[in-house]
Structure formats: structure tokens, C-alpha cells
Design a protein around this motif. Sequence first.
Motif, short mmCIF file in Angstrom:
data_model
loop_
_atom_site.label_atom_id
_atom_site.label_comp_id
_atom_site.label_asym_id
_atom_site.label_seq_id
_atom_site.Cartn_x
_atom_site.Cartn_y
_atom_site.Cartn_z
N GLU A 39 0.83 -1.21 0.00
CA GLU A 39 0.00 0.00 0.00
C GLU A 39 0.86 1.26 0.00
O GLU A 39 0.62 2.19 -0.76
CB GLU A 39 -0.92 0.00 1.22
N SER A 40 1.89 1.28 0.84
CA SER A 40 2.76 2.46 0.94
C SER A 40 3.56 2.68 -0.34
O SER A 40 3.61 3.80 -0.85
CB SER A 40 3.72 2.30 2.12
N GLY A 42 2.89 1.53 -3.29
CA GLY A 42 1.94 1.83 -4.36
C GLY A 42 1.53 3.29 -4.39
O GLY A 42 1.27 3.86 -5.45
N SER A 43 1.46 3.92 -3.21
CA SER A 43 1.08 5.33 -3.15
C SER A 43 2.28 6.27 -3.24
O SER A 43 2.13 7.48 -3.17
CB SER A 43 0.30 5.60 -1.86
N GLY A 44 3.48 5.71 -3.38
CA GLY A 44 4.67 6.54 -3.54
C GLY A 44 5.37 6.89 -2.24
O GLY A 44 6.26 7.73 -2.23
N THR A 45 5.00 6.26 -1.15
CA THR A 45 5.63 6.51 0.15
C THR A 45 6.80 5.57 0.36
O THR A 45 6.66 4.37 0.17
CB THR A 45 4.60 6.31 1.28
N GLU A 56 11.17 1.65 -1.82
CA GLU A 56 10.53 2.82 -2.41
C GLU A 56 10.19 2.57 -3.87
O GLU A 56 10.76 1.70 -4.52
CB GLU A 56 11.41 4.06 -2.28
N ARG A 57 9.24 3.35 -4.36
CA ARG A 57 8.84 3.27 -5.77
C ARG A 57 9.75 4.19 -6.56
O ARG A 57 10.03 5.31 -6.15
CB ARG A 57 7.38 3.70 -5.92
N HIS A 59 10.63 5.74 -10.61
CA HIS A 59 10.05 5.96 -11.93
C HIS A 59 11.06 5.61 -13.01
O HIS A 59 12.24 5.92 -12.89
CB HIS A 59 9.64 7.43 -12.08
N TYR A 80 6.71 2.34 -13.44
CA TYR A 80 7.27 2.35 -12.09
C TYR A 80 7.87 1.00 -11.76
O TYR A 80 7.45 -0.02 -12.29
CB TYR A 80 6.19 2.68 -11.06
#
Length: 95
Positions: A39-40, A42-45, A56-57, A59, A80
Motif C-alpha cells: 500500500e505504501s 503503491g502510493s509513492g511513500t 521505495e517506488r 520511476h 514504475y
Amino acid sequence: MADKSLNKTELVAKIAASTGQSQATVDSVLGGLFDALAESVGSGTKVSIPGWLAVERSHRAARTGRNPQTGATIEIPAGYSVKVTAGSKLKAAAK
């Protein structure tokens, strides 16, 4: 490369044995950890556990590639990926 691996079932059993918790409890906690990570990220956290790891995500920009079978150029879209960085304690354990 290491020729040994530890799957989730074996990991749960090992953690349960060292903590005295039931395997069901440990499996539930690991499931919660993985859900929170997904979840984290996926939201970019960025998720950081100091000394152990950071997830971390990242790009990836669009780029031109080649089809290895035909040699034709193809456009690879932007997207991503996930970056996992080992912390100092994990790196020390690997030595």
C-alpha cells in the motif's frame, strides 16, 4: 549465488520458534507487513526500517528498445518499479 533459499512457510516457522508465538500469529503479522509495504509503495511513500532495509517506488522513463528476435525497434512506455536498499545491519550480516 546462494544455493539455499527460505520460503515463506519456513520463515514463519523459524520466527515462531524464536519468538514463542504461534505460526498463525506470525503469518498474520507478516501478511500485515506485506500489505502495508504494498500500500505504501503503491502510493509513492518510502518505507524505511533503519539499519535493515528501505523500500521505495522509482520511476522509469519511456525509452526505445529492441526486440531480440527480430531486431525491430520498439517503444517501451514509462512506468514504475520498486527499489529495495539493504541497510547497514543487513549488509553486515551478509559478510
